[in-house]
Design a protein around this motif. Structure first.
Motif, mmCIF file in Angstrom:
data_model
loop_
_atom_site.group_PDB
_atom_site.id
_atom_site.type_symbol
_atom_site.label_atom_id
_atom_site.label_comp_id
_atom_site.label_asym_id
_atom_site.label_seq_id
_atom_site.Cartn_x
_atom_site.Cartn_y
_atom_site.Cartn_z
ATOM 1 N N SER A 38 -3.840 9.967 -3.269
ATOM 2 C CA SER A 38 -5.167 10.351 -3.525
ATOM 3 C C SER A 38 -5.412 11.853 -3.852
ATOM 4 N N TRP A 70 -10.082 2.556 3.133
ATOM 5 C CA TRP A 70 -8.980 2.623 2.233
ATOM 6 C C TRP A 70 -9.204 1.920 1.053
ATOM 7 N N SER A 85 0.745 7.935 2.810
ATOM 8 C CA SER A 85 1.270 7.849 1.697
ATOM 9 C C SER A 85 0.153 7.719 0.721
ATOM 10 N N GLU A 86 -1.178 7.144 0.952
ATOM 11 C CA GLU A 86 -2.079 6.797 0.123
ATOM 12 C C GLU A 86 -2.921 7.946 0.037
ATOM 13 N N ASP A 87 -3.020 8.937 1.167
ATOM 14 C CA ASP A 87 -3.591 10.131 1.090
ATOM 15 C C ASP A 87 -3.051 11.193 0.293
ATOM 16 N N TRP A 99 -9.904 3.524 -2.758
ATOM 17 C CA TRP A 99 -8.806 4.116 -3.210
ATOM 18 C C TRP A 99 -8.311 2.977 -4.279
ATOM 19 N N TRP A 100 -8.144 1.644 -3.739
ATOM 20 C CA TRP A 100 -7.621 0.772 -4.813
ATOM 21 C C TRP A 100 -8.573 0.394 -5.963
ATOM 22 N N ARG A 105 0.786 -1.281 -0.089
ATOM 23 C CA ARG A 105 0.044 0.049 -0.004
ATOM 24 C C ARG A 105 0.863 1.267 -0.062
ATOM 25 N N SER A 106 1.854 1.276 0.843
ATOM 26 C CA SER A 106 2.683 2.555 1.059
ATOM 27 C C SER A 106 3.739 2.799 -0.126
ATOM 28 N N LEU A 121 -7.168 6.158 5.140
ATOM 29 C CA LEU A 121 -5.901 5.968 4.309
ATOM 30 C C LEU A 121 -4.705 5.971 5.024
ATOM 31 N N SER A 145 1.516 3.431 -3.645
ATOM 32 C CA SER A 145 0.980 5.090 -3.386
ATOM 33 C C SER A 145 1.849 5.909 -3.674
#
Lengths: 103, 177
Positions: free
Chosen positions: B57, B2, B52-54, B5-6, A65-66, B49, A69
């Motif tokens: 996004s 979360w 890093s995902e935030d 997002w995927w 995930r990290s 999230l 992204s």
């Protein structure tokens, strides 16, 4: 430095995931996707393994995930360059007129 | 959640893949809808999230905010550009207005620095390496595939169908002459 390595392996995972999704979504009977899917899975697994060696204490899911992204954020930075390049080409096309050639 | 997002990523890639299959496959009709669903979902708020995902996004939303009008603008410009010395001024004006607006929005949101350039180059290398492996896999898969067996002869109804098409075309050509 670890950020750059993480992004490198993350982009390998992202590209492998994109290939796998593409193979599933665009499947048709005239296609042999199994060897391609296996190679993408192997590439993705190796990248996850490499990242797990760098990031101790994180689960595989958290690593994926990290890193993925982070790589998405990095890849999106290329888009402005591509966009400006296309805009320049279209500007030339909009302005130029073909010279008429008498037949 | 979360996972949303995927799912956005899955829908965007899947929609694009389906759309480019071409009209021979019924699935290609739904490609645009799947891609559009991904775009809509990308603008909906997401919770839970990782940092890093935030960031990714937010980065995706920022990019889409200028890339969507930009893509439409470039498409309109391309359709209004001179073909055989005839251009559509109205389309060019609309297209370039959208393109200039998106360029302005892009330069406001885009701030490259050394760290970002390093990560971008690194990610581009990762994608290039994966695509190279993929292309070699295609080559190996193609080279190891067994040869096609001899094609079966046409059946009587197929022969009749093709004969009808050929006769109809020959008749049209003779009528024109």
């Amino acid at each position: 430095m670890s950020g750059i390595i993480s992004v490198f392996f993350g982009s390998i995972i992202l590209a492998s995931m994109a290939i796998l999704i593409h193979l599933i979504s665009a499947y048709h009977p005239y296609h042999r996707p199994v060897p391609l899917a296996l190679s993408s899975l192997a590439t993705m697994s190796l990248a996850v393994l490499a990242l797990s060696l760098i990031n101790d204490g994180l689960s595989y899911l958290e690593i994926v995930r990290s890193s993925v992204s982070e790589s998405i954020s990095s890849l999106l930075n290329i888009l402005p360059i591509i966009y400006v390049s296309i805009a320049i080409i279209l500007l030339k096309v909009s302005l130029q007129n073909r010279i008429e050639e008498p037949l | 959640m979360w996972l949303q997002w995927w799912i956005v990523l899955f829908l965007l890639i899947s929609g694009y893949s389906m759309a480019r299959m071409g009209p021979a496959f019924d699935r290609s009709r739904f490609g645009f809808l799947v891609f559009f669903a991904g775009l809509v979902l990308a603008f909906l708020p997401t919770e839970g999230l990782m940092s890093s995902e935030d960031a990714a996004s937010e980065s995706l939303r920022l990019t889409l905010s200028w890339a969507i009008p930009g893509a439409i603008g470039l498409y309109v410009v391309a359709s209004g550009a001179p073909i055989y010395n005839e251009s559509n001024i109205f389309k060019l004006l609309i297209g370039w207005s959208l393109t200039l607006y998106s360029l302005r929005a892009m330069f406001i949101s885009w701030g490259p620095d050394i760290d970002m350039i390093g990560k971008t180059v690194s990610s581009a290398l990762g994608v290039t390496l994966t695509m190279t492996i993929y292309l070699y896999s295609i080559r190996i898969a193609e080279s190891t595939s067994s040869e096609d067996s001899v094609t079966k002869p046409l059946e009587s109804d197929e022969i009749k169908h093709i004969s009808d098409i050929l006769l109809s075309n020959v008749g049209d050509m003779e009528a024109k002459e």
